[in-house]
Enzyme design. Structure first.
Site, PDB file in Angstrom:
ATOM      1  N   ASP A 101     -18.535   6.401  -1.985  1.00 47.19           N
ATOM      2  CA  ASP A 101     -18.388   7.027  -3.478  1.00 47.19           C
ATOM      3  C   ASP A 101     -17.221   8.107  -3.327  1.00 47.19           C
ATOM      4  O   ASP A 101     -17.156   8.538  -2.263  1.00 47.19           O
ATOM      5  CB  ASP A 101     -19.652   7.504  -3.622  1.00 47.19           C
ATOM      6  CG  ASP A 101     -19.888   8.171  -4.974  1.00 47.19           C
ATOM      7  OD1 ASP A 101     -19.071   7.760  -6.061  1.00 47.19           O
ATOM      8  OD2 ASP A 101     -20.568   9.486  -5.235  1.00 47.19           O
ATOM      9  N   ASP A 103     -16.882  10.953  -5.935  1.00 43.13           N
ATOM     10  CA  ASP A 103     -17.122  11.992  -6.640  1.00 43.13           C
ATOM     11  C   ASP A 103     -18.538  12.874  -5.935  1.00 43.13           C
ATOM     12  O   ASP A 103     -19.550  12.133  -5.568  1.00 43.13           O
ATOM     13  CB  ASP A 103     -17.576  12.232  -8.055  1.00 43.13           C
ATOM     14  CG  ASP A 103     -16.347  11.678  -8.803  1.00 43.13           C
ATOM     15  OD1 ASP A 103     -15.281  11.954  -8.620  1.00 43.13           O
ATOM     16  OD2 ASP A 103     -16.620  11.073  -9.949  1.00 43.13           O
TER      17      ASP A 103
END
Length: 305
Positions: A101, A103
């Site tokens: 991922d 963010d």
């Protein structure tokens, strides 16, 4: 191994022959699957930015269903937390592909919230981001609502990108370098936007075709039109769909997912392990559900020595 060892019953000659034949067939199938290449196309320079009206980028193949109902796998009976951690560490050592991922994991910011701040609607959008990350609403609904509130323009997005530069979580760049030195393929799998992730990927030496994220679409005048709803990560279940797609098209044996949110945790299965990261945000559901939960990248580096 953490699984109980139970010896198979003796095989007669015919059973052994059938077993050998089945093993050979499986090996042939594995070799065929490894030869399939994942088609990735970028539609011109504007599509490289991932923001122009009408162009689509990094979307799911038409033959695959739009959403998957993968959920957290139940641990095997008798498996302890320590067992799960050791299994996750072992899987990471063996991994031939790792998905991150972006963010609040690779970087310390939330891209869509930064974009919202540029357009003066940070508070409203940030609240929806938190709800989406905790898994309390469908991701595609949260995405649509945030963009409707924001109403981004092409010119405004460009100005925001000039202003905001990637801020990596401490130690992340070392982890990426260590994985690359081991020959591991790295993918950035995000519910954020391609246009904001490409600068991150460039600094980390990750090719743009290894980005799976969302594209904002604009009309001919540069006003917000929609987002690419065919992209893997534009909907709930998108991250497990990406991992499934990579395993199918690339033939990876062991794929690890790193992330801070419920949508990342949903990627296991088909990911072989989910390692939760809490160095920026600690979400209790992720801490409880991860195979291994870390708050410092140095813990990951120690496994990759």
């Amino acid at each position: 191994s953490h699984w109980p060892k139970v010896g198979p019953p003796p095989l007669d000659r015919s059973s052994a022959q059938l077993s050998a034949a089945g093993s050979t067939a499986m090996q042939r199938e594995s070799r065929r699957s490894r030869g399939v290449a994942m088609p990735m196309a970028l539609a011109g320079a504007a599509a490289i930015l991932g923001i122009v009206g009408g162009h689509r980028m990094l979307t799911s193949p038409a033959q695959e269903p739009p959403a998957f109902a993968w959920r957290k796998a139940a641990p095997a009976e008798g498996t302890t937390s320590a067992d799960k951690i050791e299994m996750a560490k072992d899987a990471l050592r063996r991994a031939d592909a790792v998905c991150f991922d972006v963010d609040s994991t690779v970087v310390v910011t939330e891209g869509i919230d930064l974009l919202a701040a540029c357009f003066g609607v940070y508070d409203e959008v940030s609240a929806l981001t938190k709800t989406a990350m905790e898994g309390n609403m469908k991701f595609q609904d949260a995405m649509a609502q945030r963009l409707e509130i924001m109403q981004p323009t092409l010119e405004g997005v460009k100005k925001c990108l000039q202003k905001e530069k990637p801020r990596f979580s401490p130690g992340m760049q070392k982890v990426m370098k260590r994985l690359q030195d081991r020959g591991v393929q790295i993918y950035l799998v995000s519910g954020g936007f391609v246009v904001m992730i490409e600068p991150v990927a460039k600094l980390l030496g990750i090719p743009s075709e290894n980005i799976f994220a969302n594209t904002i679409l604009f009309d001919d005048e540069g006003n917000y039109k929609d987002f690419d709803r065919a992209a893997f990560t534009s909907r709930s279940g998108g991250k497990p769909a990406v991992v499934k797609h990579l395993k199918k098209t690339k033939g990876y044996d062991t794929v690890i997912m790193f992330g801070d949110g419920a949508t990342d945790m949903d990627a296991r299965p088909p990911a072989d392990a989910f390692i939760g990261y809490g160095g920026v945000q600690v979400r209790q559901s992720v801490r409880d559900g991860a195979d291994w939960f870390v708050t410092h990248w140095r813990d990951v580096l120690s496994i990759l020595e």
